[in-house]
Design an enzyme around this catalytic site. Structure first.
Site, PDB file in Angstrom:
ATOM      1  N   LEU A 195      50.515   9.580   0.199  1.00 32.99           N
ATOM      2  CA  LEU A 195      51.872  10.130   0.184  1.00 32.99           C
ATOM      3  C   LEU A 195      52.389  10.467   1.589  1.00 32.99           C
ATOM      4  O   LEU A 195      51.739  11.193   2.339  1.00 32.99           O
ATOM      5  CB  LEU A 195      51.898  11.405  -0.689  1.00 32.99           C
ATOM      6  CG  LEU A 195      53.284  12.033  -0.895  1.00 32.99           C
ATOM      7  CD1 LEU A 195      54.194  11.120  -1.703  1.00 32.99           C
ATOM      8  CD2 LEU A 195      53.154  13.402  -1.542  1.00 32.99           C
ATOM      9  N   ASP A 196      53.550   9.957   1.937  1.00 32.64           N
ATOM     10  CA  ASP A 196      54.233  10.259   3.203  1.00 32.64           C
ATOM     11  C   ASP A 196      53.376   9.930   4.432  1.00 32.64           C
ATOM     12  O   ASP A 196      53.527  10.551   5.486  1.00 32.64           O
ATOM     13  CB  ASP A 196      54.655  11.744   3.258  1.00 32.64           C
ATOM     14  CG  ASP A 196      55.681  12.070   2.184  1.00 32.64           C
ATOM     15  OD1 ASP A 196      56.434  11.158   1.799  1.00 32.64           O
ATOM     16  OD2 ASP A 196      55.729  13.225   1.732  1.00 32.64           O
ATOM     17  N   ALA A 197      52.502   8.960   4.289  1.00 27.91           N
ATOM     18  CA  ALA A 197      51.611   8.614   5.402  1.00 27.91           C
ATOM     19  C   ALA A 197      51.725   7.159   5.828  1.00 27.91           C
ATOM     20  O   ALA A 197      50.954   6.690   6.645  1.00 27.91           O
ATOM     21  CB  ALA A 197      50.166   8.940   5.019  1.00 27.91           C
TER      22      ALA A 197
END
Lengths: 284, 284, 284, 284
Positions: free
Chosen positions: A228-230
């Protein structure tokens, strides 16, 4: 707009690459309109993007890829692609309840700023059906719960395939996509996160920014990966804030950077300016 | 420069505060040169900073604090202070091997930009003794290891007390101060961290920024608290970066924002513009 | 630091240039560490900067220029230069009464950030003699009036020649240089102007910015040409301001952008990253 | 949204003002939600904005203006206004052939970001009739030539009156309004200019920026006055550019700052945050 080919390639930086590439492009009479090259000297990796007119190029369009593969790419074990412009990428918009990015993309589409098609909109809410209809874009309401997520993603994937989608934009879509979904569109799903990652991943970054008392806040457009969000960051921007901005003012101001950061990332993607390597981007 | 008093205060935002404060200041003939007020509406907390000329003020300087305490502060359970300018705060510089912030502060000092004293410099290296001597500032070399840290901090504390230090600047000082040390100078130790916190705390943030592929990097000046790089942020700034900046270029560019961000934080502190509440700052 | 050659060249953008340049560099075994190329498509002009290691290059150092001239430059009527690093450019500092840029450059010099020599400082005031002496740099006080300007410039020019000066930095030097002086150092005099040119040229830009009520102010580093504040811009930066900044606060904040903007321009110049064409720069 | 009153006032800075204002607001039981005050110390001028809840305020809404005039404003020869929120300002959009600001405002309107009415759109072209109709907003095509300008402005003024317009937005409207027109809506016409004024006023600023070789470009929202592009600046922003941006890329990137700068200026205006004095603004 004249017809153009665009080469995007990267490989380990070794001797000979540049000579082979310039020979390929220039000796075959390529009229180069943009040429960008980069060597990451920390890891000795080579990146290139070249854009040239098809008119007058010695190699016929339908042979360019084969010739490049043989004459250049295979020698250097390149990761590469050659694209042609003008093209009209087919974009699917995913949206939930925040409309600022969504409206912004529709505006650029309707106003002719981008040469794209938007064959469908998918949302887990009914909220934006009206505006979709104004712009004559099919709107699919696909609500999700823990129980039906996998099933609903199947439905989404089949819609995306049916509409021959090239790129998925999560315009503040508030559902986490499964790994199974993401793997179908590698480096072809762009998300906008409302913070300057890696600061404040996850939900409610404005509240976190308020609590931490930062003096800048931002937005990040990135390719979606399973973590997530990486994923690889394509574009970011920030604005100064102070004690004068409460959470509600942060949200208000954040909308403007979110939509501009996302739009610029989309523009870079559809103009074939983004290379991904080691979970990072080179944006030429 | 005329003599001035500066009030810094905060408390829960309730009725009556502003009337009592304006009565105190204006009815006593205060010639206000700057007045800033803020209510954080998310937590209903009131902050104020007022700066007025002593000349003509009805309450004598040496009674102002007593009067303010009785007439205003005690009624609202305020956290408050009243400072007087011009004053000449006594600053201790801590430095290790990076000189850019260190030189910048010495320059402002020597060039008369700030009205301060620097009675001593403390370093865990000998490196900057020469430049300290050029500016006639005593330089104490206090190297630290795991084994002698506590002892060396004792030595530092005793030097700081002896020299009546008001404010400690960690100008890229690469040693972590113990809680025992920090507690002696609450909100009076300013550190510069070479990233835009909360992104990339700890060591080597430029390398982390490079690896994560961010498109902005920054610097953060904050009060030191026991948790590493987690104290109240006074000032931040950022600059855009791209694939064109390798780690060494990031370090080079980072120096310029580090020194400017730190200097602005020091200026705000010595001009009594910073209020701390809930591990955040209001900088007026 | 390894020995390197740096090519800077520009010419009309026609067929063949890139092949000839890459042949020259790569076929002669040049280990390229940085390669930047740009075509200004609005005027069809080609710019290039290449940086490669001398070690292993087939053409001996003292023949590189001759070979390049014959094999490439003459064919395309190029404006070009080839420089070698490491070199130690000899810089003359001109300063008047504002010390922030002056101290900043001395700091970078003393701290070893730049590989330069500063053989002399020239000022129309005595003010900074003390700090010059601390750093062991000869300081020449050359005051100017309407009547003696031409004579004093002669004196300056003869000092500059005597000290074999490569680059002149006007670190907030408040005298206008004559055309006769400037022509001796074309694209080798860098001035810092305290506004974001072309806004507010001439004297007192902070006051003008205050009166016009702008919401941003800035600084500009440019090569000096005969027309005041109209030379090729090398670097600029800006900061937001509001009604809260009076003229004195603008001056204070301006100092920090001035010194950083100037320093970055100097860095670009001494690293041979600046090309000038049509009174503009390409900074690679 | 609770009902609120907003005071905007300015006058020469003399003794007594703050006590009278705080007495007026606080002693009458005003629940203040925002209070901003500023003294321009360079010209000794006082500015204030206060926002408080009507609920519980001792003075009835319809008497507030009379009471403030008598108790405060007349004593200090103030320029002042008291506004009430929520209100729904009636905005007329003027547009020509560039749609980015126009679409952006329509999006915010349709998406409910702003509490406004847009009763009509006026354009010298037919181009955007379609989108206006999608949003059900009457669209008046009023082409202008040298010969009919005065007549057409009469027509526009009569439409504006008929529709009780409070604020006119020139969303890249490419016609110069006459002094006769402007005087009817003082500080109620907002224009977006596509440069960072005072740099590059007039037409084609992107081309001028390209020719001058600036490293930043920007956008400016200002109230329209009779002198072209010289009215009080409400908001500005800038972005870095380099040799890599040709004029067409500048135009593309410029659109995004133009629309965001204009939108923020509109938001400030309709939330009664802007004070004008001496052709400048204080934006609280």
């Amino acid at each position: 707009m004249k017809e153009k080919a665009i080469l995007l390639a990267h490989c380990a930086s070794v001797e000979g690459i540049m000579v082979d590439i310039t020979d390929f492009l220039y000796k075959n009479n390529g009229n180069i309109v943009r040429f960008d090259q980069h060597v990451d000297t920390d890891i000795q990796h080579f990146f290139i993007r070249a854009e040239w007119l098809l008119d007058g190029f010695n190699i016929p369009s339908d042979k360019i890829q084969e010739f490049f593969k043989t004459l250049v790419a295979d020698k250097y074990d390149m990761k590469w692609e050659i694209q042609f412009l003008p093209s009209k990428p087919r974009i699917a918009l995913f949206v939930s309840k925040y409309g600022h990015c969504f409206y912004d993309i529709l505006s650029r589409y309707d106003n002719g700023e981008w040469n794209i098609e938007i064959p469908l909109i998918i949302s887990n809410h009914e909220k934006f059906r009206g505006i979709a209809e104004k712009f004559n874009i099919p709107y699919f309401h696909i609500p999700k719960s823990k129980d039906n997520k996998s099933q609903q993603e199947e439905k989404e994937l089949s819609l995306l395939k049916e509409h021959k989608i090239d790129l998925i934009i999560l315009a503040r879509y508030m559902q986490i996509l499964s790994g199974k979904f993401i793997v179908e569109y590698p480096e072809r799903i762009i998300n906008i996160h409302h913070s300057s990652l890696p600061a404040f991943p996850g939900s409610n970054p404005y509240k976190s920014a308020y609590i931490r008392g930062v003096k800048f806040m931002g937005a990040t457009a990135h390719y979606v990966t399973e973590e997530l969000d990486a994923g690889p960051i394509i574009n970011q921007n920030v604005i100064p804030i102070s004690h004068r901005e409460n959470i509600s003012q942060m949200k208000r101001k954040g909308k403007d950077i979110e939509k501009v950061v996302l739009a610029e990332a989309i523009w870079s993607h559809i103009n074939h300016r983004v290379l991904v390597y080691k979970n990072k981007t080179v944006v030429f």
